[in-house]
Design a protein around this motif. Sequence first.
Motif, PDB file in Angstrom:
ATOM      1  N   ALA A  29       0.841  -1.194   0.000  1.00  0.00           N
ATOM      2  CA  ALA A  29       0.000   0.000   0.000  1.00  0.00           C
ATOM      3  C   ALA A  29       0.882   1.252   0.000  1.00  0.00           C
ATOM      4  O   ALA A  29       1.890   1.312   0.706  1.00  0.00           O
ATOM      5  CB  ALA A  29      -0.916  -0.002   1.210  1.00  0.00           C
ATOM      6  N   GLY A  30       0.477   2.217  -0.808  1.00  0.00           N
ATOM      7  CA  GLY A  30       1.261   3.436  -0.965  1.00  0.00           C
ATOM      8  C   GLY A  30       2.238   3.392  -2.114  1.00  0.00           C
ATOM      9  O   GLY A  30       2.808   4.428  -2.480  1.00  0.00           O
ATOM     10  N   GLY A  31       2.434   2.212  -2.673  1.00  0.00           N
ATOM     11  CA  GLY A  31       3.374   2.056  -3.772  1.00  0.00           C
ATOM     12  C   GLY A  31       2.772   2.407  -5.112  1.00  0.00           C
ATOM     13  O   GLY A  31       1.624   2.882  -5.202  1.00  0.00           O
TER      14      GLY A  31
ATOM     15  N   LYS B 180      -3.877   1.378  -2.986  1.00  0.00           N
ATOM     16  CA  LYS B 180      -4.583   0.938  -1.788  1.00  0.00           C
ATOM     17  C   LYS B 180      -4.971  -0.529  -1.942  1.00  0.00           C
ATOM     18  O   LYS B 180      -5.125  -1.010  -3.080  1.00  0.00           O
ATOM     19  CB  LYS B 180      -5.853   1.776  -1.591  1.00  0.00           C
ATOM     20  CG  LYS B 180      -5.623   3.280  -1.530  1.00  0.00           C
ATOM     21  CD  LYS B 180      -6.950   4.014  -1.445  1.00  0.00           C
ATOM     22  CE  LYS B 180      -6.746   5.522  -1.401  1.00  0.00           C
ATOM     23  NZ  LYS B 180      -8.044   6.249  -1.335  1.00  0.00           N
ATOM     24  N   PRO B 181      -5.178  -1.231  -0.842  1.00  0.00           N
ATOM     25  CA  PRO B 181      -5.609  -2.636  -0.947  1.00  0.00           C
ATOM     26  C   PRO B 181      -6.877  -2.799  -1.784  1.00  0.00           C
ATOM     27  O   PRO B 181      -7.020  -3.806  -2.485  1.00  0.00           O
ATOM     28  CB  PRO B 181      -5.839  -3.036   0.510  1.00  0.00           C
ATOM     29  CG  PRO B 181      -4.880  -2.186   1.277  1.00  0.00           C
ATOM     30  CD  PRO B 181      -4.873  -0.860   0.548  1.00  0.00           C
ATOM     31  N   GLU B 182      -7.762  -1.823  -1.743  1.00  0.00           N
ATOM     32  CA  GLU B 182      -9.008  -1.917  -2.527  1.00  0.00           C
ATOM     33  C   GLU B 182      -8.781  -1.761  -4.027  1.00  0.00           C
ATOM     34  O   GLU B 182      -9.715  -1.937  -4.807  1.00  0.00           O
ATOM     35  CB  GLU B 182     -10.045  -0.902  -2.040  1.00  0.00           C
ATOM     36  CG  GLU B 182      -9.529   0.519  -1.924  1.00  0.00           C
ATOM     37  CD  GLU B 182      -9.100   0.875  -0.512  1.00  0.00           C
ATOM     38  OE1 GLU B 182      -8.416   0.034   0.150  1.00  0.00           O
ATOM     39  OE2 GLU B 182      -9.416   1.996  -0.065  1.00  0.00           O
ATOM     40  N   ASP B 183      -7.560  -1.431  -4.439  1.00  0.00           N
ATOM     41  CA  ASP B 183      -7.234  -1.396  -5.866  1.00  0.00           C
ATOM     42  C   ASP B 183      -6.897  -2.791  -6.397  1.00  0.00           C
ATOM     43  O   ASP B 183      -6.705  -2.957  -7.609  1.00  0.00           O
ATOM     44  CB  ASP B 183      -6.044  -0.470  -6.119  1.00  0.00           C
ATOM     45  CG  ASP B 183      -6.353   0.989  -5.810  1.00  0.00           C
ATOM     46  OD1 ASP B 183      -5.488   1.661  -5.212  1.00  0.00           O
ATOM     47  OD2 ASP B 183      -7.449   1.445  -6.163  1.00  0.00           O
ATOM     48  N   THR B 184      -6.825  -3.775  -5.522  1.00  0.00           N
ATOM     49  CA  THR B 184      -6.509  -5.131  -5.936  1.00  0.00           C
ATOM     50  C   THR B 184      -7.579  -5.667  -6.875  1.00  0.00           C
ATOM     51  O   THR B 184      -8.775  -5.640  -6.556  1.00  0.00           O
ATOM     52  CB  THR B 184      -6.397  -6.050  -4.702  1.00  0.00           C
ATOM     53  OG1 THR B 184      -5.276  -5.629  -3.920  1.00  0.00           O
ATOM     54  CG2 THR B 184      -6.206  -7.502  -5.123  1.00  0.00           C
ATOM     55  N   ALA B 185      -7.156  -6.111  -8.054  1.00  0.00           N
ATOM     56  CA  ALA B 185      -8.082  -6.587  -9.072  1.00  0.00           C
ATOM     57  C   ALA B 185      -7.275  -7.059 -10.278  1.00  0.00           C
ATOM     58  O   ALA B 185      -6.062  -6.852 -10.354  1.00  0.00           O
ATOM     59  CB  ALA B 185      -9.043  -5.476  -9.508  1.00  0.00           C
ATOM     60  N   VAL B 186      -7.994  -7.661 -11.218  1.00  0.00           N
ATOM     61  CA  VAL B 186      -7.415  -7.899 -12.538  1.00  0.00           C
ATOM     62  C   VAL B 186      -7.754  -6.684 -13.396  1.00  0.00           C
ATOM     63  O   VAL B 186      -8.911  -6.258 -13.469  1.00  0.00           O
ATOM     64  CB  VAL B 186      -7.976  -9.180 -13.187  1.00  0.00           C
ATOM     65  CG1 VAL B 186      -7.387  -9.364 -14.578  1.00  0.00           C
ATOM     66  CG2 VAL B 186      -7.668 -10.388 -12.311  1.00  0.00           C
TER      67      VAL B 186
ATOM     68  N   VAL C 138      -3.185  -7.108 -10.369  1.00  0.00           N
ATOM     69  CA  VAL C 138      -2.583  -6.125  -9.466  1.00  0.00           C
ATOM     70  C   VAL C 138      -3.029  -6.478  -8.051  1.00  0.00           C
ATOM     71  O   VAL C 138      -4.228  -6.565  -7.779  1.00  0.00           O
ATOM     72  CB  VAL C 138      -3.022  -4.691  -9.828  1.00  0.00           C
ATOM     73  CG1 VAL C 138      -2.561  -3.707  -8.750  1.00  0.00           C
ATOM     74  CG2 VAL C 138      -2.473  -4.293 -11.182  1.00  0.00           C
ATOM     75  N   THR C 139      -2.053  -6.676  -7.181  1.00  0.00           N
ATOM     76  CA  THR C 139      -2.346  -7.007  -5.797  1.00  0.00           C
ATOM     77  C   THR C 139      -1.640  -6.001  -4.901  1.00  0.00           C
ATOM     78  O   THR C 139      -0.424  -5.826  -5.003  1.00  0.00           O
ATOM     79  CB  THR C 139      -1.886  -8.426  -5.445  1.00  0.00           C
ATOM     80  OG1 THR C 139      -2.517  -9.358  -6.331  1.00  0.00           O
ATOM     81  CG2 THR C 139      -2.251  -8.763  -4.006  1.00  0.00           C
ATOM     82  N   VAL C 140      -2.408  -5.350  -4.042  1.00  0.00           N
ATOM     83  CA  VAL C 140      -1.873  -4.352  -3.127  1.00  0.00           C
ATOM     84  C   VAL C 140      -2.021  -4.884  -1.705  1.00  0.00           C
ATOM     85  O   VAL C 140      -3.140  -5.111  -1.240  1.00  0.00           O
ATOM     86  CB  VAL C 140      -2.585  -3.002  -3.280  1.00  0.00           C
ATOM     87  CG1 VAL C 140      -1.921  -1.957  -2.381  1.00  0.00           C
ATOM     88  CG2 VAL C 140      -2.581  -2.544  -4.734  1.00  0.00           C
ATOM     89  N   SER C 141      -0.905  -5.070  -1.044  1.00  0.00           N
ATOM     90  CA  SER C 141      -0.931  -5.588   0.325  1.00  0.00           C
ATOM     91  C   SER C 141      -0.980  -4.440   1.325  1.00  0.00           C
ATOM     92  O   SER C 141      -0.427  -3.367   1.089  1.00  0.00           O
ATOM     93  CB  SER C 141       0.299  -6.454   0.576  1.00  0.00           C
ATOM     94  OG  SER C 141       1.465  -5.674   0.469  1.00  0.00           O
ATOM     95  N   SER C 142      -1.627  -4.710   2.440  1.00  0.00           N
ATOM     96  CA  SER C 142      -1.766  -3.664   3.461  1.00  0.00           C
ATOM     97  C   SER C 142      -0.600  -3.686   4.441  1.00  0.00           C
ATOM     98  O   SER C 142       0.212  -4.583   4.455  1.00  0.00           O
ATOM     99  CB  SER C 142      -3.078  -3.857   4.215  1.00  0.00           C
ATOM    100  OG  SER C 142      -3.127  -5.129   4.790  1.00  0.00           O
TER     101      SER C 142
END
Length: 111
Positions: free
Chosen positions: A14-16, A86-92, A107-111
């Motif tokens: 997250a934040g990246g 943000k973690p909620e941006d995780t998706a294909v 795209v996987t965003v870890s918290s």
Amino acid sequence: QVQLVESGGGLVQAGGSLRLSCAASRSIFSANSMGWYRQAPGKQRDLVASIGSVGFTRYADSVKGRFTISRDDAKNTVYLQMNSLKPEDTAVYYCQCKNYWGQGTQVTVSS
């Protein structure tokens, strides 16, 4: 047959930031709008951002100020720069032009 090939997905904290690219097998971008969509597990596919043939852009409210869509017609490529992820941006994430779609990039965003 036109192929759209996405790249640039991956795992980020997250934040990246990540930059997605979508390259077309032939020149279809120059006269058409292009879009990036995303689909999380169990959810519908939603528009993230689009860019018109003359550069007009549109963004989902959830990504405004963080994501930037751009295009390079000479390279038949559209980009999505994603910052402050943000973690909620995780998706294909899928690239779209007319009735053509890419295969998607995770795209996987870890918290």
